[in-house]
Design a protein around this motif. Sequence first.
Motif, PDB file in Angstrom:
ATOM      1  N   CYS A  49       0.841  -1.204   0.000  1.00  0.00           N
ATOM      2  CA  CYS A  49       0.000   0.000   0.000  1.00  0.00           C
ATOM      3  C   CYS A  49       0.881   1.260   0.000  1.00  0.00           C
ATOM      4  O   CYS A  49       1.691   1.448   0.900  1.00  0.00           O
ATOM      5  N   PHE A 106       0.166   4.194   0.787  1.00  0.00           N
ATOM      6  CA  PHE A 106      -0.180   5.159   1.836  1.00  0.00           C
ATOM      7  C   PHE A 106       0.200   4.675   3.230  1.00  0.00           C
ATOM      8  O   PHE A 106       0.071   5.410   4.207  1.00  0.00           O
ATOM      9  N   CYS A 107       0.644   3.423   3.360  1.00  0.00           N
ATOM     10  CA  CYS A 107       1.053   2.942   4.681  1.00  0.00           C
ATOM     11  C   CYS A 107       2.374   3.625   5.065  1.00  0.00           C
ATOM     12  O   CYS A 107       3.181   3.974   4.202  1.00  0.00           O
ATOM     13  N   HIS A 111      -3.841   1.179   8.011  1.00  0.00           N
ATOM     14  CA  HIS A 111      -4.188   0.806   6.633  1.00  0.00           C
ATOM     15  C   HIS A 111      -5.710   0.783   6.440  1.00  0.00           C
ATOM     16  O   HIS A 111      -6.227   1.238   5.434  1.00  0.00           O
ATOM     17  N   HIS A 130      -6.867   2.228   1.990  1.00  0.00           N
ATOM     18  CA  HIS A 130      -6.269   3.113   3.003  1.00  0.00           C
ATOM     19  C   HIS A 130      -6.986   4.474   2.909  1.00  0.00           C
ATOM     20  O   HIS A 130      -6.983   5.088   1.853  1.00  0.00           O
TER      21      HIS A 130
HETATM   22 ZN   LIG Z   1      -2.148   1.306   3.706  1.00  0.00          ZN
END
Ligand SMILES: [Zn+2]
Length: 349
Positions: free
Chosen positions: A66, A68-69, A117, A170
């Motif tokens: 991911c 955005f993590c 997440h 996310h």
């Molecule tokens: Zn994420």
Amino acid sequence: MLKFNKEVVYTDLLDPREDFRPQKIETEIRTDPLTGESGRLAHFGVIRMQKEDFLAWDTPENRSRCPFCPENLAKVTPQYPPQFIPEGRLKRGQTTIIPNIAPYDQYSALAVMSRAHIVPLEKMTTPLLKDALVAGLDFARRAAARENGRLPYQLIIWNYMPPSGGGLVHPHLQIIVTGFPGNLYRKTLEHSQNFYREHGKNYWQELCAVEKKLGKRFIGSTGAGHWLTPFVPQGLLGEFMVVFPEVKTIADCQEDTLQDLVAGLQRLFAYFEEMGIASFNMGLFFAPVGEAEKYFSLHARFVPRTYLNPQEKPSDINAMQMSLQEPVTVIRPETQCAELRELWGKGEK
Ligand SMILES: [Zn+2]
């Protein structure tokens, strides 16, 4: 002044569920009091909410993929050039604002809302929501100021979870600053202006006053925000709206306005939880600076989204909406209002 027009039509059929006795099935066609556009109420009680256990996707493997993590965000997401955002990315609380690498417009930012997440609706705390909105507003202000009035329209939109079209689970908001408002916003502005010319009143202030008096679709207030179910909902599972009649532009919208928005949003989320609604779209519309401040007020619209069943996962948007541009809703706004009003005030965190 506001017209809530509707017409009911019936299908005559012999109903196999009742030994082929003659039956009349109702469809209600409504007309929006502002735009004059139609929508229909049909299929009452047919759709069951399809709740998914999104937390099951919160695995180390999914987190590692991911963007955005926290372990990936700084490495794989873009930054703004220093002449626009000296820090590259705006930060506030858990929120990070980044450019969308696949932008919709000149200013098309994402507000990554959380370090986690997956954030289920019941875990959407006041700081999480408020920081994301405040940071989004800050970005919109910077972009609008940089363009010195050339891009008059500011929007914050949200696709929460895949049934809503959200491509990444996310949580993230989208902030768009543009010269091209999109069709709904443009039509809403035009009709609000026409209403003002014809009646000498701000439609949004009038809508709140009339709905409050009628009581059928008025849910309640959180500070300066008035919550209601629209007469013609846009979603299959209805729609919710909050109007801030006295707040207009991004300059007027202060932290306490967003606090009022978040307070209502958490009650709405508590209702979604109770009803098994786990996905939605949001649009938050500011008045452009200038003439529109007289006839347009800050408001947000929330459309619950679902798959029609858990096996084939059919979309809740079909040819009615895409090919005919005609919203269909399976629950009456008046019923939905009464349901939400029942738990209004219990959902605060
Ligand atoms: Zn994420």
